[in-house]
Write a protein that holds these residues in place. Structure first.
Motif, PDB file in Angstrom:
ATOM      1  N   THR A  28      37.289  47.268  39.280  1.00  0.00           N
ATOM      2  CA  THR A  28      37.293  48.317  38.408  1.00  0.00           C
ATOM      3  C   THR A  28      36.350  48.733  37.541  1.00  0.00           C
ATOM      4  O   THR A  28      36.068  49.828  37.123  1.00  0.00           O
ATOM      5  CB  THR A  28      38.732  48.041  37.495  1.00  0.00           C
ATOM      6  N   SER A  29      35.280  47.727  37.580  1.00  0.00           N
ATOM      7  CA  SER A  29      34.077  48.022  36.838  1.00  0.00           C
ATOM      8  C   SER A  29      32.975  49.028  37.388  1.00  0.00           C
ATOM      9  O   SER A  29      32.165  49.446  36.997  1.00  0.00           O
ATOM     10  CB  SER A  29      33.182  46.598  36.553  1.00  0.00           C
ATOM     11  N   ASN A  34      34.623  42.581  39.692  1.00  0.00           N
ATOM     12  CA  ASN A  34      35.381  43.508  39.244  1.00  0.00           C
ATOM     13  C   ASN A  34      35.515  44.550  39.691  1.00  0.00           C
ATOM     14  O   ASN A  34      34.675  45.436  39.314  1.00  0.00           O
ATOM     15  CB  ASN A  34      35.729  43.047  37.633  1.00  0.00           C
ATOM     16  N   TYR A  55      27.201  44.044  37.325  1.00  0.00           N
ATOM     17  CA  TYR A  55      28.604  44.163  37.585  1.00  0.00           C
ATOM     18  C   TYR A  55      29.068  42.678  38.039  1.00  0.00           C
ATOM     19  O   TYR A  55      30.239  42.411  38.014  1.00  0.00           O
ATOM     20  CB  TYR A  55      29.375  45.154  38.090  1.00  0.00           C
TER      21      TYR A  55
END
Length: 312
Positions: free
Chosen positions: A90-91, A88, A14
Motif C-alpha cells: 500500500t506504500s 508494504n 519503502y
C-alpha cells in the motif's frame, strides 16, 4: 504531485531489509520444514513462494527465520548473500514524476527488481495484489505488473496471506497463482508453542529491558500454563487468537507490567496481572484459569508475598 527523480530507489525508500535486521534469537523456532519448502521453491526457476495460513500463526516469522538463516550462512550456497526486502504494497500507491514523466511507484519497483541480483521481495497481505474489487489498491493491477518478472524469474518473491483471503482473491487469478508454490502453514501444537515461548524470552528481555530470572524449569511451568489457558476451546476468535500469537501477547504483557512498575525483573505477580488482563479468552474461562493459577503457583506466590487483590 510528489516530485522525485526516477533514480530514487523504491526498495530503499519503502523497503525493510530483513537480512540486515538484528535477531536476538531465531525468529522461526520449530518452523524448519516450512523454511525448507521456501528455500526449495526459491531455488526452482520461475517459481516464488506463497505462505498460506490462519492469522496469528507466524507466517511473517517464517520469512524472518529465512533471513536469519541467510545471515548465519545456514542456507544452500545458491542462496548465500541474498537479501530479503519486505515491502508494504500500500506504500506503493500513487506515482512519481521526473522531467515531466509520470510513472507508478510499482512500475519503478518492478524495473528496479529486474536489475537487482540476489534479491527476494517479501509482500505480506499478498491478496491486495489481486484484489481489484476494493479501493485498497487504488485501482492498480499490481498482479499483472509483477507477472512478467515472476515468469522470467527476474523477480523472486515470498508472499503471505490468510487462508480466507487466498480462497477469496488469489484462487480467482489463475495466471498469477501459477507463478507460486503454495506452502501451507499450520497452527503450532501445544509442546511446540511452549518451545516458541521459551525461545522468545531472550528477545523480549532485550527489547523491553527486563529479565525473567527464574530457572528453566520454572519458566517452562509458566509457559505451559499460558499455553494451556489459551487452548482452542477457550478463545474468543480474533486475528491474534491462535498459537503462538495469543500466548506471546500474554507473555510480552507480563514484561511490560514489570517495566511499568519500574522493576528490572519479571515476577510471578506480573505474570498474574497479564493473565488477569488477557483479552482473547472467554471471561468465564479466565476466572477459572485465575483460580487455577493460584493453586499451580502457590509456592511462588507465597515466596514472593504477592498481593492477589492487585491485578493492575
Amino acid at each position: 504531485m510528489e516530485q522525485l527523480h526516477i533514480e530514487v530507489s523504491m526498495l530503499e525508500r519503502y523497503g525493510e531489509v530483513l537480512t540486515d535486521k538484528e535477531y536476538i534469537t531465531d525468529p522461526a523456532i520449530a518452523r524448519d520444514q516450512e523454511i525448507k519448502e521456501c528455500i526449495l521453491t526459491l531455488l526452482t526457476p520461475e517459481k516464488s513462494a506463497l505462505l498460506v495460513g490462519k492469522p496469528g500463526i507466524g507466517k511473517t516469522a517464517i520469512v524472518e527465520g529465512l533471513a536469519y538463516r541467510i545471515q548465519k550462512n545456514l542456507v544452500p550456497d545458491a542462496l548465500k548473500n541474498w537479501q530479503i526486502i519486505k515491502i508494504n504494497i500500500t506504500s506503493l500507491l500513487g506515482s512519481v514524476t521526473s522531467d515531466g514523466q509520470e510513472e507508478n511507484r510499482i512500475d519503478l519497483l518492478v524495473k528496479e527488481l529486474e536489475k537487482c541480483e540476489k534479491t527476494i521481495l517479501f509482500i505480506d497481505e499478498t491478496h491486495v495484489l489481486v484484489n481489484r474489487n476494493t479501493s485498497e489498491n487504488g485501482g492498480i493491477d499490481f498482479a499483472n505488473l509483477l507477472k512478467s518478472g515472476l515468469d522470467r524469474g527476474t523477480i523472486k518473491m515470498i508472499g503471505a496471506t490468510t487462508t480466507e483471503e487466498y480462497e477469496t482473491y488469489i484462487l480467482r487469478d489463475r495466471a498469477f497463482l501459477r507463478r507460486f508454490q503454495k506452502i501451507d502453514v499450520y497452527e503450532t501444537d501445544k509442546p511446540t508453542t511452549v518451545k516458541i515461548l521459551m525461545g522468545t524470552i531472550p528477545k523480549l528481555e532485550k527489547q523491553i529491558g527486563v529479565k525473567l530470572e527464574y530457572s528453566d524449569f520454572v519458566k517452562e511451568r509458566i509457559m505451559q500454563f499460558i499455553v494451556e489457558m489459551t487452548d482452542e476451546y477457550k478463545r474468543v476468535y480474533e486475528v491474534s487468537s491462535r498459537y503462538p500469537d495469543i500466548c506471546l501477547t500474554i507473555l510480552s504483557n507480563a514484561f511490560t507490567y514489570a517495566l511499568f512498575e519500574n522493576e528490572h525483573v519479571v515476577k510471578i505477580k506480573h505474570i498474574y496481572k497479564a493473565i488477569c488482563q488477557a483479552k482473547n479468552i472467554y471471561e468465564d474461562v479466565k476466572k477459572k484459569e485465575i483460580e487455577r493459577f493460584k493453586t499451580v503457583f502457590q509456592d511462588l506466590i507465597t515466596e514472593e508475598n504477592v498481593d492477589l487483590n492487585e491485578r493492575g
